[in-house]
Structures are given as structure tokens and as C-alpha cells.
Design a protein around this motif. Structure first.
Motif, short mmCIF file in Angstrom:
data_model
loop_
_atom_site.label_atom_id
_atom_site.label_comp_id
_atom_site.label_asym_id
_atom_site.label_seq_id
_atom_site.Cartn_x
_atom_site.Cartn_y
_atom_site.Cartn_z
N HIS A 1 201.56 70.48 51.08
CA HIS A 1 201.03 69.12 51.01
C HIS A 1 199.65 69.19 50.37
N MET A 2 199.47 68.43 49.32
CA MET A 2 198.17 68.38 48.66
C MET A 2 197.70 66.94 48.60
N SER A 3 196.43 66.77 48.74
CA SER A 3 195.86 65.44 48.57
C SER A 3 194.50 65.60 47.89
N ARG A 4 194.11 64.54 47.25
CA ARG A 4 192.80 64.57 46.61
C ARG A 4 192.25 63.16 46.54
N VAL A 5 190.99 63.07 46.32
CA VAL A 5 190.32 61.79 46.17
C VAL A 5 190.29 61.45 44.69
N THR A 6 190.63 60.23 44.33
CA THR A 6 190.61 59.80 42.94
C THR A 6 189.24 60.05 42.32
N GLY A 7 189.27 60.65 41.13
CA GLY A 7 188.02 60.93 40.43
C GLY A 7 187.51 62.33 40.64
N GLU A 8 188.06 63.08 41.60
CA GLU A 8 187.65 64.45 41.85
C GLU A 8 188.62 65.42 41.18
N HIS A 9 188.12 66.62 40.88
CA HIS A 9 188.96 67.65 40.28
C HIS A 9 189.87 68.26 41.35
N LEU A 10 191.05 68.71 40.90
CA LEU A 10 191.99 69.37 41.78
C LEU A 10 192.32 70.73 41.18
N ASN A 11 191.99 71.80 41.88
CA ASN A 11 192.32 73.16 41.45
C ASN A 11 193.43 73.71 42.34
N ILE A 12 194.47 74.24 41.69
CA ILE A 12 195.57 74.83 42.45
C ILE A 12 195.66 76.30 42.12
#
Length: 79
Positions: free
Chosen positions: A68-79
Motif C-alpha cells: 500500500h502506497m500513499s502520497r500527498v499531491t505535489g510531493e515526490h514519490l520514490n519507490i
């Protein structure tokens, strides 16, 4: 897995439980705190009173990881 759960008696492992509705002829086996080592073959069987297990079904339990991944709009997401 040899974790016998019978109607009317406690299981050897408290994580396994059984409810038996004899009116509707439905029984439910519940495993709480599911673990990877619980994966494998299970046999659900019904004893009809003749001293043997007359009806049974083998069930294969597979446990697969869920990510499960979540992020805040406008922030970078590194996987």
C-alpha cells in the motif's frame, strides 16, 4: 497443519476458532492474526455420526504480500 478445531471444543491454537450453526448446517472456521506460516492445505470435514469423516473439502490457503502506497499531491514519490 494438524490444528484440529472441532465443534464444541477449543482448538489447540487459540487463533483458530469454529462456529457451528446446526440449524442452517453451516460452519465457519476463522483464523485470526494470519501469518505466512499459516499458508498451506487445510481440510474441512463433517462427521455424520458414523464414526468417520464422511464429507470433506481440501482448501489451499495462499498468503500474498500486499503493498500500500500513499502520497500527498505535489510531493515526490520514490519507490
Amino acid at each position: 497443519k494438524d490444528k484440529v478445531v472441532e465443534s464444541g471444543s477449543p482448538a489447540k491454537d487459540r487463533r483458530f476458532s469454529l462456529t457451528d450453526n446446526r440449524t442452517t448446517h453451516i460452519f465457519t472456521v476463522t483464523i485470526t492474526d494470519l501469518r505466512t506460516e499459516d499458508q498451506g492445505k487445510y481440510r474441512c470435514s463433517v462427521r455424520t455420526g458414523l464414526g468417520k469423516l464422511d464429507k470433506y473439502t481440501d482448501i489451499i490457503l495462499e498468503i500474498k504480500p500486499v503493498f500500500h502506497m500513499s502520497r500527498v499531491t505535489g510531493e515526490h514519490l520514490n519507490i
